[in-house]
Design a protein around this motif. Structure first.
Motif, PDB file in Angstrom:
ATOM      1  N   PHE A  68       0.853  -1.194   0.000  1.00 28.93           N
ATOM      2  CA  PHE A  68       0.000   0.000   0.000  1.00 28.93           C
ATOM      3  C   PHE A  68       0.888   1.243   0.000  1.00 28.93           C
ATOM      4  O   PHE A  68       1.921   1.269   0.672  1.00 28.93           O
ATOM      5  CB  PHE A  68      -0.885   0.060   1.249  1.00 28.93           C
ATOM      6  CG  PHE A  68      -1.904  -1.036   1.375  1.00 28.93           C
ATOM      7  CD1 PHE A  68      -3.115  -0.960   0.706  1.00 28.93           C
ATOM      8  CD2 PHE A  68      -1.657  -2.144   2.171  1.00 28.93           C
ATOM      9  CE1 PHE A  68      -4.068  -1.961   0.826  1.00 28.93           C
ATOM     10  CE2 PHE A  68      -2.596  -3.159   2.307  1.00 28.93           C
ATOM     11  CZ  PHE A  68      -3.811  -3.069   1.630  1.00 28.93           C
ATOM     12  N   ALA A  69       0.464   2.267  -0.748  1.00 30.73           N
ATOM     13  CA  ALA A  69       1.119   3.576  -0.688  1.00 30.73           C
ATOM     14  C   ALA A  69       0.359   4.519   0.236  1.00 30.73           C
ATOM     15  O   ALA A  69       0.902   5.511   0.713  1.00 30.73           O
ATOM     16  CB  ALA A  69       1.214   4.191  -2.084  1.00 30.73           C
ATOM     17  N   PHE A  74       8.298  -7.927 -17.420  1.00 33.59           N
ATOM     18  CA  PHE A  74       8.778  -6.882 -16.503  1.00 33.59           C
ATOM     19  C   PHE A  74       8.249  -7.134 -15.090  1.00 33.59           C
ATOM     20  O   PHE A  74       7.043  -7.311 -14.903  1.00 33.59           O
ATOM     21  CB  PHE A  74       8.319  -5.497 -16.973  1.00 33.59           C
ATOM     22  CG  PHE A  74       9.009  -5.014 -18.213  1.00 33.59           C
ATOM     23  CD1 PHE A  74      10.232  -4.365 -18.144  1.00 33.59           C
ATOM     24  CD2 PHE A  74       8.440  -5.229 -19.456  1.00 33.59           C
ATOM     25  CE1 PHE A  74      10.870  -3.925 -19.283  1.00 33.59           C
ATOM     26  CE2 PHE A  74       9.073  -4.796 -20.616  1.00 33.59           C
ATOM     27  CZ  PHE A  74      10.298  -4.146 -20.529  1.00 33.59           C
ATOM     28  N   ASP A  75       9.139  -7.113 -14.104  1.00 33.27           N
ATOM     29  CA  ASP A  75       8.700  -7.110 -12.707  1.00 33.27           C
ATOM     30  C   ASP A  75       7.929  -5.826 -12.428  1.00 33.27           C
ATOM     31  O   ASP A  75       8.179  -4.786 -13.061  1.00 33.27           O
ATOM     32  CB  ASP A  75       9.900  -7.189 -11.757  1.00 33.27           C
ATOM     33  CG  ASP A  75      10.594  -8.545 -11.798  1.00 33.27           C
ATOM     34  OD1 ASP A  75       9.966  -9.517 -12.240  1.00 33.27           O
ATOM     35  OD2 ASP A  75      11.771  -8.612 -11.396  1.00 33.27           O
ATOM     36  N   ALA A  76       6.997  -5.897 -11.471  1.00 34.54           N
ATOM     37  CA  ALA A  76       6.170  -4.724 -11.176  1.00 34.54           C
ATOM     38  C   ALA A  76       5.935  -4.607  -9.677  1.00 34.54           C
ATOM     39  O   ALA A  76       6.033  -5.595  -8.938  1.00 34.54           O
ATOM     40  CB  ALA A  76       4.832  -4.817 -11.901  1.00 34.54           C
ATOM     41  N   GLU A  77       5.645  -3.381  -9.255  1.00 37.20           N
ATOM     42  CA  GLU A  77       5.193  -3.113  -7.894  1.00 37.20           C
ATOM     43  C   GLU A  77       3.764  -2.594  -7.983  1.00 37.20           C
ATOM     44  O   GLU A  77       3.507  -1.597  -8.662  1.00 37.20           O
ATOM     45  CB  GLU A  77       6.084  -2.068  -7.212  1.00 37.20           C
ATOM     46  CG  GLU A  77       7.526  -2.505  -7.033  1.00 37.20           C
ATOM     47  CD  GLU A  77       8.409  -1.384  -6.477  1.00 37.20           C
ATOM     48  OE1 GLU A  77       7.863  -0.313  -6.132  1.00 37.20           O
ATOM     49  OE2 GLU A  77       9.634  -1.580  -6.410  1.00 37.20           O
ATOM     50  N   ALA A  78       2.838  -3.282  -7.312  1.00 38.49           N
ATOM     51  CA  ALA A  78       1.426  -2.899  -7.320  1.00 38.49           C
ATOM     52  C   ALA A  78       1.073  -2.303  -5.957  1.00 38.49           C
ATOM     53  O   ALA A  78       1.253  -2.965  -4.929  1.00 38.49           O
ATOM     54  CB  ALA A  78       0.551  -4.107  -7.614  1.00 38.49           C
ATOM     55  N   TYR A  79       0.572  -1.074  -5.971  1.00 37.95           N
ATOM     56  CA  TYR A  79       0.182  -0.396  -4.732  1.00 37.95           C
ATOM     57  C   TYR A  79      -1.336  -0.325  -4.687  1.00 37.95           C
ATOM     58  O   TYR A  79      -1.965   0.313  -5.523  1.00 37.95           O
ATOM     59  CB  TYR A  79       0.839   0.985  -4.656  1.00 37.95           C
ATOM     60  CG  TYR A  79       2.332   0.863  -4.508  1.00 37.95           C
ATOM     61  CD1 TYR A  79       2.895   0.707  -3.247  1.00 37.95           C
ATOM     62  CD2 TYR A  79       3.168   0.831  -5.620  1.00 37.95           C
ATOM     63  CE1 TYR A  79       4.270   0.540  -3.093  1.00 37.95           C
ATOM     64  CE2 TYR A  79       4.545   0.668  -5.477  1.00 37.95           C
ATOM     65  CZ  TYR A  79       5.085   0.527  -4.215  1.00 37.95           C
ATOM     66  OH  TYR A  79       6.436   0.347  -4.073  1.00 37.95           O
ATOM     67  N   VAL A  85      -5.951  -2.025  -7.624  1.00 39.62           N
ATOM     68  CA  VAL A  85      -4.592  -1.479  -7.690  1.00 39.62           C
ATOM     69  C   VAL A  85      -4.686  -0.012  -8.088  1.00 39.62           C
ATOM     70  O   VAL A  85      -5.219   0.313  -9.150  1.00 39.62           O
ATOM     71  CB  VAL A  85      -3.725  -2.251  -8.703  1.00 39.62           C
ATOM     72  CG1 VAL A  85      -2.341  -1.618  -8.819  1.00 39.62           C
ATOM     73  CG2 VAL A  85      -3.592  -3.715  -8.282  1.00 39.62           C
ATOM     74  N   ASP A  86      -4.164   0.867  -7.239  1.00 37.18           N
ATOM     75  CA  ASP A  86      -4.216   2.309  -7.488  1.00 37.18           C
ATOM     76  C   ASP A  86      -2.988   2.818  -8.240  1.00 37.18           C
ATOM     77  O   ASP A  86      -3.094   3.791  -8.990  1.00 37.18           O
ATOM     78  CB  ASP A  86      -4.339   3.077  -6.167  1.00 37.18           C
ATOM     79  CG  ASP A  86      -5.779   3.364  -5.798  1.00 37.18           C
ATOM     80  OD1 ASP A  86      -6.632   3.396  -6.701  1.00 37.18           O
ATOM     81  OD2 ASP A  86      -6.061   3.567  -4.600  1.00 37.18           O
ATOM     82  N   HIS A  87      -1.835   2.213  -7.983  1.00 34.75           N
ATOM     83  CA  HIS A  87      -0.600   2.710  -8.593  1.00 34.75           C
ATOM     84  C   HIS A  87       0.270   1.535  -9.021  1.00 34.75           C
ATOM     85  O   HIS A  87       0.245   0.468  -8.385  1.00 34.75           O
ATOM     86  CB  HIS A  87       0.195   3.574  -7.606  1.00 34.75           C
ATOM     87  CG  HIS A  87      -0.640   4.532  -6.825  1.00 34.75           C
ATOM     88  ND1 HIS A  87      -1.332   5.567  -7.404  1.00 34.75           N
ATOM     89  CD2 HIS A  87      -0.920   4.597  -5.495  1.00 34.75           C
ATOM     90  CE1 HIS A  87      -1.991   6.239  -6.477  1.00 34.75           C
ATOM     91  NE2 HIS A  87      -1.750   5.666  -5.307  1.00 34.75           N
ATOM     92  N   LEU A  88       1.025   1.747 -10.071  1.00 36.91           N
ATOM     93  CA  LEU A  88       1.901   0.717 -10.621  1.00 36.91           C
ATOM     94  C   LEU A  88       3.291   1.307 -10.823  1.00 36.91           C
ATOM     95  O   LEU A  88       3.428   2.418 -11.337  1.00 36.91           O
ATOM     96  CB  LEU A  88       1.348   0.235 -11.964  1.00 36.91           C
ATOM     97  CG  LEU A  88       2.183  -0.767 -12.759  1.00 36.91           C
ATOM     98  CD1 LEU A  88       2.210  -2.116 -12.061  1.00 36.91           C
ATOM     99  CD2 LEU A  88       1.633  -0.903 -14.180  1.00 36.91           C
TER     100      LEU A  88
END
Length: 377
Positions: free
Chosen positions: A199-200, A249-254, A263-266
């Motif tokens: 979470f962000a 591609f690796d990703a970060e899901a916020y 998911v709000d941000h990538l």
């Protein structure tokens, strides 16, 4: 780099959501990390301070650090990560029980309860039990109102679909154009891409707290998605995440602080880009070179103005539920703070400080070993 302070990133590994406390603790660090210190002990024994001071010391020595913040206490940490050397410290107490998965090989327990006077704590047993019970009750009330808030926000979002105002064809074209712009000509990175979920933003005793800038501010570019609730922003971001994974591609899901299924941000680290859902409570001001997309261009404005009174009532009810939830979270924190007072007089903080220095020395040794291996490559 020696002489240069490291970069601090702040995230939330868990959140107070419409489905209760939601944990992404498994994504704080990979299970095959170099070392994971699991910090145990009761409230008020100094777990957060223990981790924070080690994190601050490593920042001063030029190491990039992640602070994993507590969603139920803005002044506390649930974990600290040193990504470059693959070392973490994690609070292993409720509501996010963490036990060693690979004891000895990777994980080890630091039990700060080794440094308390158990006899003194037993004298306050009934008070501690009563505080714990009340904290649990207050969290249940908070989660009930967060569940209510989601119901009313779902109602707000439904109006574009119910009136037929959202042009799905135009929306799909926006998604395809962004996929083309972001990934065209970029070589595949891996055949086993991974997503890290965190979470962000969090619902906290002080309301919404957002650490988005520490996550995306240093990146080369941000794609900012504007638009009203219900115009498909989180759908767009999830599709971009799927496109990233399909391209290796690796990703970060916020995830959304209210509804963790969204998911709000990538963030795509290999491309140094982020895709941001700019909406209450995490509006984002574009920087130079950023790209802005507004999903309202997919909306038939004549149709979208139907039922404004109903929509406004639903939005107001959502906000009232959020205010009630925040109030209960604040009361839970106050009760938890009171419980900490029963522990504080019975802790040997000199012994805890000495132990912290030993752990810091060990982490610095691990950093030297990692740097030596890097030079050998």
């Amino acid at each position: 780099m020696p002489g240069t302070k490291g970069r601090l990133k702040k995230v939330f590994p868990g959140g107070n959501t419409c489905v209760g406390f939601y944990s992404f603790y498994d994504y704080i660090i990979e299970p095959d990390a170099v070392r994971i210190f699991v910090v145990k002990g009761g409230p008020g024994v100094g777990k957060s301070t223990f981790m924070r001071k080690i994190g601050e010391a490593m920042l001063e020595k030029g190491c990039d650090v992640e602070f994993h913040c507590c969603s139920s206490d803005n002044g506390s940490l649930d974990g600290v990560v040193f990504p470059a050397i693959r070392v973490a410290m994690i609070d292993g107490t409720a509501p996010h029980i963490v036990d060693p998965k690979n004891p000895g090989a990777v994980d080890e327990i630091i039990h700060l309860g080794d440094h308390w006077n158990e006899e003194g704590l037993r004298a306050n047993k009934e008070k501690i039990l009563a505080c714990n019970k009340e904290v649990g009750r207050l969290f249940r009330r908070a989660y009930a109102y967060l569940a209510g808030a989601k119901l009313f926000l779902d109602e707000v979002e439904s109006y574009y679909q119910d009136t037929g105002a959202l042009d799905t064809g135009a929306f799909d074209r926006i998604v395809l154009n962004l996929i083309h712009e972001i990934f065209e000509g970029k070589p595949r990175r891996t055949d086993a891409p991974k997503v890290r979920h965190l979470f962000a933003t969090a619902n906290t005793p002080d309301g919404f707290i957002n650490h988005l800038e520490t996550i995306v501010g240093h990146l080369n570019k941000r794609y900012i998605i504007n638009g009203d609730d219900g115009t498909g922003k989180t759908v767009l971001i999830r599709r971009l995440m799927e496109a990233a994974l399909m391209r290796g591609f690796d990703a970060e899901a916020y995830h959304c602080a209210l509804n963790p299924n969204l998911v709000d941000h990538l963030v795509i680290p290999a491309l140094s880009i982020a895709v941001i859902n700019s909406v209450e409570p995490h509006f984002y001001q574009p920087k130079s070179g950023d790209s802005v997309t507004n999903t309202m261009q997919c909306v038939n404005l004549l149709l979208s103005t139907k039922y404004p009174a109903e929509k406004q009532v639903a939005r107001e009810m959502y906000r009232q539920c959020m205010e009630q939830a925040t109030g209960f979270l604040a009361r839970a924190k106050t009760e938890h703070d009171e419980m900490e007072q029963y522990y504080l007089p019975h802790m040997n903080f000199d012994a805890i400080n000495a132990r912290r220095e030993k752990v810091l020395a060990r982490i610095l040794e691990l950093a030297e070993e990692a740097n030596g291996k890097e030079h050998l490559k």
